[in-house]
Design a protein around this motif. Sequence first.
Motif, short mmCIF file in Angstrom:
data_model
loop_
_atom_site.label_atom_id
_atom_site.label_comp_id
_atom_site.label_asym_id
_atom_site.label_seq_id
_atom_site.Cartn_x
_atom_site.Cartn_y
_atom_site.Cartn_z
N ASP A 641 0.85 -1.19 0.00
CA ASP A 641 0.00 0.00 0.00
C ASP A 641 0.89 1.24 0.00
O ASP A 641 1.53 1.57 1.01
CB ASP A 641 -0.90 -0.02 1.24
CG ASP A 641 -1.96 1.07 1.18
OD1 ASP A 641 -1.84 1.97 0.32
OD2 ASP A 641 -2.90 1.02 2.00
N SER A 643 0.11 4.26 -0.09
CA SER A 643 -0.46 5.43 0.60
C SER A 643 -0.06 5.49 2.07
O SER A 643 -0.37 6.44 2.76
CB SER A 643 -1.99 5.41 0.47
OG SER A 643 -2.54 4.31 1.21
N ASP A 648 0.40 6.62 10.41
CA ASP A 648 -0.71 5.68 10.15
C ASP A 648 -0.61 4.47 11.07
O ASP A 648 0.46 4.08 11.52
CB ASP A 648 -0.66 5.21 8.69
CG ASP A 648 -1.12 6.29 7.73
OD1 ASP A 648 -1.74 7.26 8.22
OD2 ASP A 648 -0.84 6.19 6.53
N TRP A 649 -1.78 3.85 11.32
CA TRP A 649 -1.85 2.60 12.09
C TRP A 649 -2.05 1.45 11.11
O TRP A 649 -2.85 1.54 10.17
CB TRP A 649 -3.01 2.63 13.09
CG TRP A 649 -2.71 3.51 14.27
CD1 TRP A 649 -2.94 4.83 14.39
CD2 TRP A 649 -2.07 3.11 15.48
NE1 TRP A 649 -2.50 5.30 15.59
CE2 TRP A 649 -1.97 4.25 16.30
CE3 TRP A 649 -1.59 1.88 15.97
CZ2 TRP A 649 -1.41 4.22 17.56
CZ3 TRP A 649 -1.03 1.85 17.24
CH2 TRP A 649 -0.94 3.01 18.01
N GLU A 658 -1.28 -4.85 15.97
CA GLU A 658 -1.37 -3.49 15.46
C GLU A 658 -0.14 -2.70 15.86
O GLU A 658 0.43 -2.91 16.93
CB GLU A 658 -2.63 -2.78 16.02
CG GLU A 658 -3.93 -3.43 15.64
CD GLU A 658 -4.32 -4.52 16.62
OE1 GLU A 658 -3.63 -4.65 17.64
OE2 GLU A 658 -5.30 -5.24 16.35
N LYS A 688 -3.21 -1.35 6.11
CA LYS A 688 -3.53 -0.07 6.74
C LYS A 688 -4.91 -0.14 7.40
O LYS A 688 -5.88 -0.60 6.80
CB LYS A 688 -3.49 1.03 5.68
CG LYS A 688 -3.71 2.42 6.23
CD LYS A 688 -3.57 3.43 5.11
CE LYS A 688 -3.84 4.85 5.61
NZ LYS A 688 -3.73 5.83 4.49
N LEU A 689 -4.97 0.30 8.66
CA LEU A 689 -6.24 0.30 9.40
C LEU A 689 -7.00 1.58 9.12
O LEU A 689 -6.41 2.68 9.07
CB LEU A 689 -5.98 0.16 10.90
CG LEU A 689 -5.30 -1.14 11.37
CD1 LEU A 689 -5.11 -1.13 12.87
CD2 LEU A 689 -6.13 -2.35 10.96
N GLN A 690 -8.33 1.44 8.99
CA GLN A 690 -9.17 2.61 8.72
C GLN A 690 -10.48 2.49 9.47
O GLN A 690 -10.85 1.41 9.96
CB GLN A 690 -9.44 2.74 7.21
CG GLN A 690 -8.19 3.01 6.38
CD GLN A 690 -8.47 3.11 4.90
OE1 GLN A 690 -9.55 2.73 4.47
NE2 GLN A 690 -7.52 3.62 4.14
N GLY A 691 -11.16 3.60 9.56
CA GLY A 691 -12.52 3.60 10.13
C GLY A 691 -12.57 3.18 11.58
O GLY A 691 -11.74 3.56 12.41
N GLU A 693 -12.09 0.29 13.01
CA GLU A 693 -10.97 -0.56 13.47
C GLU A 693 -9.79 0.31 13.91
O GLU A 693 -9.16 0.06 14.94
CB GLU A 693 -10.56 -1.50 12.34
CG GLU A 693 -9.64 -2.63 12.82
CD GLU A 693 -9.35 -3.63 11.71
OE1 GLU A 693 -8.66 -4.62 11.99
OE2 GLU A 693 -9.81 -3.41 10.57
N LYS A 694 -9.50 1.36 13.13
CA LYS A 694 -8.41 2.27 13.47
C LYS A 694 -8.72 3.03 14.76
O LYS A 694 -7.87 3.16 15.64
CB LYS A 694 -8.19 3.26 12.33
CG LYS A 694 -7.13 4.31 12.62
CD LYS A 694 -6.99 5.28 11.45
CE LYS A 694 -5.99 6.38 11.75
NZ LYS A 694 -5.89 7.34 10.64
#
Length: 791
Positions: A641, A643, A648-649, A658, A688-691, A693-694
Amino acid sequence: MIFPKNAIDKLGFTDIKDLIKDKCLSESGKEMVEKIQPQVKLEQIDRFLRQTQEFKDLLINDAPLPVDHLYPIKPLAEKARVEGSFLAEEEFHRILLSLRTVYAIIRYFNERNGQYVHLELLFEHLPIETKIIRQIEVVIDDRGKMKDNASRLLLDLTQQILKSEQEARKRIDQVFKQAQNNGWTADGNLTIRDGRLCIPILAENKRKMKGFIHDESATGQTAYIEPEEVFHLNNKVRDLAFERRREVIRILTELTTELRPHVPLLLAYHGLLSKLDFVRAKALFAIDIEAEMPELSKEAEINLVNVRHPLLLLNARKENHPPVVPLNIKIDQEDRVILVSGPNAGGKSVCMKTVGLLQLMVQSGLLIPAEDTSKVGFFRQIFADIGDDQSIESDLSTYSAHLSKMKHFTEFSNARTLVLIDEFGTGTDPLFGGPIAEAVLEALNKKEVRGVITTHYSNLKVFASNTAGLENASMLFDNVEMRPLYVLQVGKPGSSYAFEIAQKIGLHKEILHAAKDKIGVRQKKVDTLLVDLERDKKEIYDTKAAIVMRERELEKLKNEYEGLQGYLEENKKQIIREAKEEARQILKNANKLVENTVAEIKSVQADKEKTREIRRRLHDEVDKHTEKKAVDKQVTTAQPDESIKVGDWVKILDADTEAQVIEVSKGNNLILALGELRTVVKKNKVVKLQGKEKAKVIKKHKTIATESAADFQPELDVRGMRTEDALRQLETVLDRAVMIGYPTLKILHGRGDGILRKFIRDYLRKYNHVSHFEDEHADRGGDGITYAHIQ
């Protein structure tokens, strides 16, 4: 020993002494630095060097030496020696402070008996004579004033003076108040005139008050009068003060008489303080120039490894110039004289001066900026021909001055002489200067002198190539970028690169072609050959440097492999031991299970249902200890990834853990923070963790960080620690502060000699997450405390 005398200045040794003097705390220490001279006794040189080395180790690794007060004791002791004389109160106070320093130093080294054996020689078994301190402390207080109870009479006189002054003040206040009520006084309060307290009275009323007129105002409208009754009281105070002063002188004279038998010991103490201040200054200077103690040799030889000119080193650091290129040079019985050639401004003179200066430093007991594997012998004579010594008074031209020195060199040099000559043979027609220089060099070589000589003359390079005892050397030059490299290569002469440098400067091509046509074909071939040799040497040097670097990398990998192999072998043995123990336990339990099963079957007398139940339980127990066939797990990977950025987590796929990205490196590598640990993972091994979950992960880590921050102490006290221990603790606390996001760290290191503060601040400069640091406020510790600001 040194010829001519101004050679010390030209080599820079006087500048070295001035820098050391700046490190001294006392005038007597500075006087000792001024008297530094090269020595010719090896034992004496060795002792001076080892004392400096031990003091350097003390300053870096041990607690600060208590050198708070280094007052000159000698002039006070000499004054006390005279019968009938007496020392003043402040002079006794200086002796008291100096003696406290002396005794603290002696106790410091007594507590470290045997650790600094050469420094302990400075003490010459000096005793701690506490009787002197006790005698002075009975009379003199910590402010340097005589104590009121130094004698019964002095206490009585002091009390009488105090009482009379209070009475006089009380009386003049009464008179002043009465005069004010009567309207006699001018504007203003009581004032001092001629050392007496007076009342300002209007001129028209001055006859109304009895007293002594001390002064009048500029306009004559105000008279300053001391009332009659107060005048007598003040005279009484003055008489008592005179009597008290006579008693003070009597006490000081008596104390000086008691001190007089200890004058020789005081002079010895003075010598100790001067020597310690002297050696301390040498050690501090050694730390500044990153100096070490070389190996000493009885022979007339020099083998300098990675040496740097100390003055150039300090100047480069001060002006933020590129670091000084280290020099390696060897002079021994086979290669007695090194003939250095090469381009102008290429470092030939610096090379020669470095050898001469460092030889002077070693023989003067000073550490040198070189590897401790360097070896330095000693010389009885150092002859130098540097610069232009023409003299109108002596009717000497530049070349005549050079020849006068050559005459002295050839007459008085021997195998214990170090000869340093800059631009040998210059100053006259090269057609004649070259042969004369060659003849002088031949005469010096026959005397087996040692030395470094710089030249541009080709005949000298050829002579050195064909003569035993002489060795050519050159300063490397990058003829592609047309710049000097300041690296000495021994074995081949070097070109002057006259045409190449002229071409770079921009001299017209026609002029250069005309110049090339004017020199001989043979000389042109020789110079071309030297340029080619120089180019080949540079390529060999670069290749050799690359090979050395590669060998170091391979050696490092080999050590890591061997360490890892040892670790695996040790773990393998441990796993086998544990497996054997577990198997033994399983067998033991299995035997017990079988016996119990047989016993149960017998007890139910072959009842089918109960027997089947017992067998089922047996199979269940066996299944528990039967290894199931492992299901091959697919290594979880993902598309890298691009990006992902710092902050970032991400989730590590292999570990199902994590972590937060703290750096994105080259080659698709990520540096991740796992709590207080760091790890390196490829981009295709994380997601990459998002939303939600992050948010969930951030909330969990904030809770952990809050708990960690609650226990964190943002203050570190390293006073009295050794440098290595202090830096180790600083690294641990800094790492933790970065992980929990703490903004500042307070470091208490004290003042002392400033060594610990220097090493701590050097470390902070290299720590990536420290944005800047500063001193504490002067009222709260000043430069004894450092605040590090973490970004």
